[in-house]
Scaffold this motif. Structure first.
Motif, PDB file in Angstrom:
ATOM      1  N   HIS A   1       0.958  -1.088  -0.105  1.00 43.65           N
ATOM      2  CA  HIS A   1      -0.019  -0.109  -0.080  1.00 43.65           C
ATOM      3  C   HIS A   1       1.014   1.096   0.000  1.00 43.65           C
ATOM      4  O   HIS A   1       1.840   1.305   0.609  1.00 43.65           O
ATOM      5  CB  HIS A   1      -1.046   0.102   1.224  1.00 43.65           C
ATOM      6  CG  HIS A   1      -1.764  -0.981   1.399  1.00 43.65           C
ATOM      7  ND1 HIS A   1      -2.953  -1.104   0.590  1.00 43.65           N
ATOM      8  CD2 HIS A   1      -1.701  -2.311   1.907  1.00 43.65           C
ATOM      9  CE1 HIS A   1      -3.586  -2.310   0.820  1.00 43.65           C
ATOM     10  NE2 HIS A   1      -2.862  -3.037   1.900  1.00 43.65           N
TER      11      HIS A   1
ATOM     12  N   ASN B   1      -1.051   5.963  -6.112  1.00 43.15           N
ATOM     13  CA  ASN B   1      -2.447   5.752  -5.161  1.00 43.15           C
ATOM     14  C   ASN B   1      -2.812   4.239  -5.283  1.00 43.15           C
ATOM     15  O   ASN B   1      -3.500   3.983  -6.290  1.00 43.15           O
ATOM     16  CB  ASN B   1      -3.370   6.622  -5.421  1.00 43.15           C
ATOM     17  CG  ASN B   1      -4.675   6.518  -4.542  1.00 43.15           C
ATOM     18  OD1 ASN B   1      -4.569   5.710  -3.253  1.00 43.15           O
ATOM     19  ND2 ASN B   1      -5.606   7.008  -4.563  1.00 43.15           N
ATOM     20  N   SER B   2      -2.387   3.369  -4.579  1.00 46.12           N
ATOM     21  CA  SER B   2      -2.555   1.876  -4.221  1.00 46.12           C
ATOM     22  C   SER B   2      -4.222   1.698  -4.052  1.00 46.12           C
ATOM     23  O   SER B   2      -4.502   0.576  -4.378  1.00 46.12           O
ATOM     24  CB  SER B   2      -1.719   1.166  -3.476  1.00 46.12           C
ATOM     25  OG  SER B   2      -1.920   1.584  -2.161  1.00 46.12           O
ATOM     26  N   GLU B   3      -4.553   2.781  -3.589  1.00 44.89           N
ATOM     27  CA  GLU B   3      -6.117   2.581  -3.165  1.00 44.89           C
ATOM     28  C   GLU B   3      -7.116   2.906  -4.214  1.00 44.89           C
ATOM     29  O   GLU B   3      -8.070   2.732  -4.066  1.00 44.89           O
ATOM     30  CB  GLU B   3      -6.267   3.162  -1.901  1.00 44.89           C
ATOM     31  CG  GLU B   3      -5.358   3.087  -0.634  1.00 44.89           C
ATOM     32  CD  GLU B   3      -4.904   1.625  -0.477  1.00 44.89           C
ATOM     33  OE1 GLU B   3      -5.753   0.915  -0.120  1.00 44.89           O
ATOM     34  OE2 GLU B   3      -3.691   1.336  -0.613  1.00 44.89           O
TER      35      GLU B   3
ATOM     36  N   TYR C   1      -9.627   3.007  -7.185  1.00 46.56           N
ATOM     37  CA  TYR C   1     -10.462   1.764  -7.556  1.00 46.56           C
ATOM     38  C   TYR C   1     -10.347   1.462  -8.983  1.00 46.56           C
ATOM     39  O   TYR C   1     -10.322   0.256  -9.171  1.00 46.56           O
ATOM     40  CB  TYR C   1     -12.189   2.421  -7.386  1.00 46.56           C
ATOM     41  CG  TYR C   1     -13.079   1.544  -8.069  1.00 46.56           C
ATOM     42  CD1 TYR C   1     -13.326   0.218  -7.292  1.00 46.56           C
ATOM     43  CD2 TYR C   1     -13.841   1.760  -9.255  1.00 46.56           C
ATOM     44  CE1 TYR C   1     -14.158  -0.650  -7.689  1.00 46.56           C
ATOM     45  CE2 TYR C   1     -14.655   0.877  -9.433  1.00 46.56           C
ATOM     46  CZ  TYR C   1     -15.121  -0.376  -8.999  1.00 46.56           C
ATOM     47  OH  TYR C   1     -16.058  -1.146  -9.526  1.00 46.56           O
TER      48      TYR C   1
ATOM     49  N   ARG D   1      -3.691   4.020 -10.574  1.00 44.12           N
ATOM     50  CA  ARG D   1      -2.875   3.595  -9.848  1.00 44.12           C
ATOM     51  C   ARG D   1      -1.446   4.649  -9.594  1.00 44.12           C
ATOM     52  O   ARG D   1      -1.084   5.054  -8.778  1.00 44.12           O
ATOM     53  CB  ARG D   1      -2.482   2.265  -9.790  1.00 44.12           C
ATOM     54  CG  ARG D   1      -3.485   1.181  -9.931  1.00 44.12           C
ATOM     55  CD  ARG D   1      -4.209   0.984  -8.359  1.00 44.12           C
ATOM     56  NE  ARG D   1      -5.611   0.465  -8.485  1.00 44.12           N
ATOM     57  CZ  ARG D   1      -5.596  -0.809  -8.569  1.00 44.12           C
ATOM     58  NH1 ARG D   1      -4.692  -1.733  -8.564  1.00 44.12           N
ATOM     59  NH2 ARG D   1      -6.772  -1.245  -8.692  1.00 44.12           N
TER      60      ARG D   1
ATOM     61  N   GLN E   1      -8.624   4.016   7.488  1.00 47.24           N
ATOM     62  CA  GLN E   1      -9.101   4.458   5.682  1.00 47.24           C
ATOM     63  C   GLN E   1      -7.824   5.137   5.296  1.00 47.24           C
ATOM     64  O   GLN E   1      -7.621   6.154   5.790  1.00 47.24           O
ATOM     65  CB  GLN E   1     -10.355   4.897   5.995  1.00 47.24           C
ATOM     66  CG  GLN E   1     -11.362   4.304   6.455  1.00 47.24           C
ATOM     67  CD  GLN E   1     -11.926   3.269   5.377  1.00 47.24           C
ATOM     68  OE1 GLN E   1     -11.719   3.184   4.259  1.00 47.24           O
ATOM     69  NE2 GLN E   1     -12.507   2.269   6.138  1.00 47.24           N
ATOM     70  N   PRO E   2      -7.313   4.607   4.404  1.00 42.96           N
ATOM     71  CA  PRO E   2      -7.515   3.157   3.712  1.00 42.96           C
ATOM     72  C   PRO E   2      -6.575   1.984   4.543  1.00 42.96           C
ATOM     73  O   PRO E   2      -6.902   0.964   4.308  1.00 42.96           O
ATOM     74  CB  PRO E   2      -7.055   3.226   2.257  1.00 42.96           C
ATOM     75  CG  PRO E   2      -6.049   4.419   2.300  1.00 42.96           C
ATOM     76  CD  PRO E   2      -6.342   5.268   3.496  1.00 42.96           C
TER      77      PRO E   2
END
Length: 531
Positions: free
Chosen positions: A56, A106-108, A110, A115, A417-418
């Motif tokens: 992450h 951004n690994s989070e 959607y 990413r 979060q996250p």
């Protein structure tokens, strides 16, 4: 290079640079939200199949070569929430950023192509805080991975500041990387570079009067008596151009060589934004590192006039933010710029971390004194280029304020979060040049700053989970889909359409059975009764 990201991603660098004056924004970068079911009783979407990255990582870095603001802090910030407008900082009447670079990880996210994002943009602008989408950006996103960077020229679109700004040739380079199996554990996640051949800004200050006769406009006050106000009006009458052109120091129109502008950069300048993972000493895990760098040789203020100021960049600025997930080992490393201000071969001052501010007065000779070319007096030189006599009677109507190294640093613990971790962010500026009015310029409703030109705005932020980023993936071949609840049917009944499946096959079976039965019955011809 693939198609442009959606509107929410079209100007990440522009928005970051235009908002950097209020400090770094916090929270995970905004991406496309995870869609939820229409019915809250519906089950969630299935998880992805196959091996998934364990790491992450969230980070972003941005740089803007130049940002122009007219009437800073003069327009109230609009909001849909009641009674909040007075609490928010005011916006400039107009602002534009040029030569923007932005790198995001951004690994989070959607959507898979959010990413990693690298973007080089010619400009972004806002009017009274509203920032429309502008074309001409160079961008690259991942997934899928990009083995090679994309390079090309950038064509700045038309803006409301075109009459005040001349932008030279722009070039950009963008590279976004992401691994399907190890996620952010690649060589460099996002790398964006922007270079600008030359730039000149503000050949006029449009919020000042466009006439030379200010009779009746300059009002006496407690700090400006009627006699002094009259002397200022009489002096400005002798100037070769209106006050909006600083009495003739500014051309009032674009020029090919940058002369007649408040600020000009005749040499190539560039910005670079990079997000990547780095080693954590004594740990197999990685830290998230965001870096913004600037390369500027120097700039000129009031180029082409006898009172020209040369600002030489002795030391280039670098802003680097590293998050290990632990506040004790995370860090912000900032190399503050060193600027030398020279006028007429004489050094007026050196701007560095210890001396971040220098004021250069803008004066006019009082009636009775030698008008010396009928131009204002800047710093210690007269309009003819000679040194300012000690006995010359003048009054300062404004100030050119040069300021550097406005480093702003913020931290935040991330809970839940996250993921649990630590976030660190910082912003900095190479140089702020403001045109400030003094009490002697008694025009009504003047703001605290008439115009502001910022060179080298930088922002960097990094977020890492507690313990650092784990490089690896789930066991190959192991399914990662969510198991069905105990006793639940294998299919989720989300609509009435599922009930039609058994009804369809039952009806089909009965129909076939009827056909067979009818076909198997003996055929009997019916005799007609002729009687």
């Amino acid at each position: 290079m693939r198609g442009r990201p959606p509107l929410a991603l079209a100007l990440p660098a522009a928005i970051a640079m235009l908002a950097v004056g209020t400090g770094p924004a916090f929270g995970v970068p905004t991406t496309t939200p995870v869609p939820g079911p229409a019915d809250p009783n519906q089950p969630p979407a299935s998880a992805a199949n196959g091996p998934q990255p364990l790491g992450h990582a969230v980070g972003d870095a941005g740089g803007g070569l130049a940002v122009v603001r007219l009437l800073p802090n003069s327009v109230p910030t609009s909001t849909i929430l009641p009674n909040l407008q007075d609490e928010l900082p005011k916006q400039p009447a107009a602002e534009a950023g040029f030569g923007l670079s932005s790198a995001q990880a951004n690994s989070e996210a959607y959507l898979s192509y959010e990413r990693a994002i690298a973007q080089a943009s010619p400009l972004g602008f806002a009017i009274a805080g509203n920032a429309p989408q502008t074309p001409g950006a160079l961008s690259q996103t991942a997934l899928p991975d990009n083995p090679q960077a994309t390079t090309g020229g950038l064509n700045p679109p038309s803006t409301p500041l075109d009459s005040l700004v001349k932008v030279g040739l722009l070039n950009g380079s963008v590279h976004a990387r992401w691994s399907e199996t190890t996620g952010p554990c690649v060589d460099t996640i996002a790398d964006a570079q922007t270079s600008l051949a030359d730039l000149s800004v503000l050949n006029a200050i449009p919020n000042l009067p466009k006439v030379t006769d200010l009779t009746g406009l300059i009002n006496p006050s407690a700090k400006l008596d009627a006699g002094t106000a009259t002397q200022v009006v009489d002096s400005l009458k002798t100037m070769t151009a209106p006050l909006s052109q600083l009495g003739g120091l500014l051309s009032g129109k674009q020029t090919s060589d940058g002369k007649g502008s408040l600020v000009s950069l005749p040499n190539t300048l560039s910005s670079r934004s990079v997000v990547k993972l780095v080693d954590i000493p004594g740990s197999p895990n990685k830290a998230v590192q965001s870096t913004s760098t600037m390369q500027v040789a120097g700039l000129k203020i009031l180029a082409g006039t006898p009172m020209e100021l040369d600002v030489n960049v002795v030391s280039q600025p670098t802003l680097q933010v590293t998050s290990t997930g632990d506040p004790k080992t995370s860090s912000v490393n900032y190399t503050a710029p060193v600027l030398q201000v020279v006028q007429g071969g004489k050094t007026l001052g050196t701007l560095d971390a210890a001396n971040p501010k220098l004021d250069v007065p803008i004066g006019v000779p009082l009636p009775g004194a030698d008008q010396l070319g009928k131009l204002p007096i800047i710093g210690g030189l007269l309009p003819n280029g000679s040194a300012l006599p000690a006995d010359l009677k003048k009054i300062d109507i404004g100030v050119l304020r040069l300021q550097i190294a406005e480093l702003d640093q913020k931290t935040q613990a991330i809970k839940g979060q996250p993921f649990d971790g630590f976030q660190l962010g910082a912003t900095a500026r190479l140089l702020d040049l403001q045109v400030l009015p003094t009490d002697a310029l008694g025009l009504p409703n003047l703001p605290s700053a008439l115009a502001q030109v910022t060179l080298g705005e930088q922002v960097a932020r990094a977020v890492a989970p507690t313990g650092g980023v784990v490089c690896g993936s789930t066991t190959p071949g192991a399914p990662t889909t969510n198991p069905a609840p105990q006793g639940a049917p294998p299919l989720a009944y989300t609509t009435a359409a599922y009930a039609t499946i058994p009804l369809f096959w039952t009806g089909t079976a009965l129909l076939l059975t009827g056909v067979v039965v009818v076909a198997a019955l003996p055929y009997r011809r019916r005799r007609r009764d002729n009687g």
